[in-house]
Write an enzyme that holds these catalytic residues in place. Structure first.
Site, PDB file in Angstrom:
ATOM      1  NE  ARG A  95      -3.284   0.173   2.831  1.00  0.00           N
ATOM      2  CZ  ARG A  95      -3.796  -0.294   3.750  1.00  0.00           C
ATOM      3  NH1 ARG A  95      -3.928   0.418   5.120  1.00  0.00           N
ATOM      4  NH2 ARG A  95      -4.752  -1.496   4.093  1.00  0.00           N
ATOM      5  CG  HIS A 140      -1.048  -3.160   4.038  1.00  0.00           C
ATOM      6  ND1 HIS A 140      -1.472  -4.194   3.532  1.00  0.00           N
ATOM      7  CD2 HIS A 140      -1.892  -3.015   5.269  1.00  0.00           C
ATOM      8  CE1 HIS A 140      -2.562  -5.091   4.067  1.00  0.00           C
ATOM      9  NE2 HIS A 140      -2.915  -4.194   4.998  1.00  0.00           N
ATOM     10  CG  ASP A 147      -5.452  -6.659   4.600  1.00  0.00           C
ATOM     11  OD1 ASP A 147      -4.598  -6.740   5.493  1.00  0.00           O
ATOM     12  OD2 ASP A 147      -6.014  -5.388   4.608  1.00  0.00           O
ATOM     13  CD  GLU A 228      -7.747  -5.076  10.458  1.00  0.00           C
ATOM     14  OE1 GLU A 228      -8.342  -3.755  10.521  1.00  0.00           O
ATOM     15  OE2 GLU A 228      -6.896  -5.310   9.825  1.00  0.00           O
ATOM     16  CG  HIS A 231      -3.612  -7.154   8.991  1.00  0.00           C
ATOM     17  ND1 HIS A 231      -3.466  -6.057   8.254  1.00  0.00           N
ATOM     18  CD2 HIS A 231      -2.396  -7.341   9.709  1.00  0.00           C
ATOM     19  CE1 HIS A 231      -2.446  -5.392   8.745  1.00  0.00           C
ATOM     20  NE2 HIS A 231      -1.649  -6.040   9.402  1.00  0.00           N
TER      21      HIS A 231
END
Length: 254
Positions: A95, A140, A147, A228, A231
């Protein structure tokens, strides 16, 4: 070494030496499709089906990019799933830091809540960072965090229709958005306590699928994030202290 810490883990030390980086990528990064093309890719932030409701800065293509070390670990996990006619499905990987900057700006705008009904129905968006669903310095951006979920092998990703009425990510499997994955109890990026890996409020099937995913990824050398279920961060990541901001663009045609 990792394999002595995690019995039954994949032998990451046996991975072949790093290859030259593809054109346009920093050294150590690869297009996942060059390593394991059978993994399903559905980069949510490259489209409008995400908690913001629009493509996010830096996501110029639905193309998973990550460090080569993480990609090869995922390829081994995919190999194990293939025996069960299953596949990994990836919703986010590397990311750009500019994307996190956009998330921060978005979180401060109380008037922009068009995706609340699906992705954060039970919390105020101003608390998303405080509650641990996003980080101002995202793992990320180091390139080895992913993810993901598990889907039937060969599954197709449904095309999101922005005109469709949103349904809460915590609702039952037959009510919430169909994303092609197995039942994990919530949708991806569901900012709710129900997304905790060991949440007791999900069905036995969803609980079983969460544990299957967790065990698969731990064996591949990743550590889970308890809030999460989707993740995971590569434990022995190559860039533990470095974040990147190059844009995600389509893989050059071979």
């Amino acid at each position: 070494m990792l394999e002595t810490l995690l019995p039954g883990a994949f032998a990451l030390a046996a991975i072949t030496p790093a290859s030259p980086a593809p054109a346009g990528l920093p050294a150590g990064f690869v297009y996942l499709a060059d390593i394991e093309p059978s993994i399903i890719q559905d980069l949510r932030y490259a489209g409008s089906h995400n908690f913001v409701g629009r493509p996010i800065a830096g996501y110029e293509a639905n193309e998973v990019i990550m460090t080569e070390k993480a990609a090869r670990a995922l390829a081994k996990a995919q190999g194990r799933l293939a025996e069960k006619q299953l596949s990994l499905i990836i919703w986010d990987a590397y990311r750009p830091t500019r994307a996190t900057a956009e998330f921060i700006r978005w979180s401060k705008d109380p008037n922009d809540a068009k995706m609340k009904a699906e992705f954060y129905p039970n919390i105020d968006k101003s608390r998303i960072f405080e509650l641990g669903y996003l980080s101002t310095r995202s793992a990320h951006s180091r390139g080895s965090t992913v993810d993901l979920g598990i889907a039937p092998r060969g599954a197709t990703v449904p095309r999101f229709d922005p005109a469709t009425k949103l349904t809460g990510c915590t609702t039952g499997r037959n009510e919430r958005y169909v994303d092609g994955a197995l039942d994990f109890g919530t949708g991806y990026d569901c900012m709710d306590v129900k997304s905790s890996t060991l949440a007791s409020s999900v069905s036995p099937e969803a609980h079983k699928n969460r544990l299957m995913l967790r065990d698969l990824m731990v064996a591949a050398g990743f550590k889970p994030y308890h809030k999460e279920w989707w993740h995971f961060e590569l434990i022995d990541e190559p860039f533990p202290d470095q974040s990147f901001d190059f844009p995600i663009r389509a893989r050059p045609k071979r």
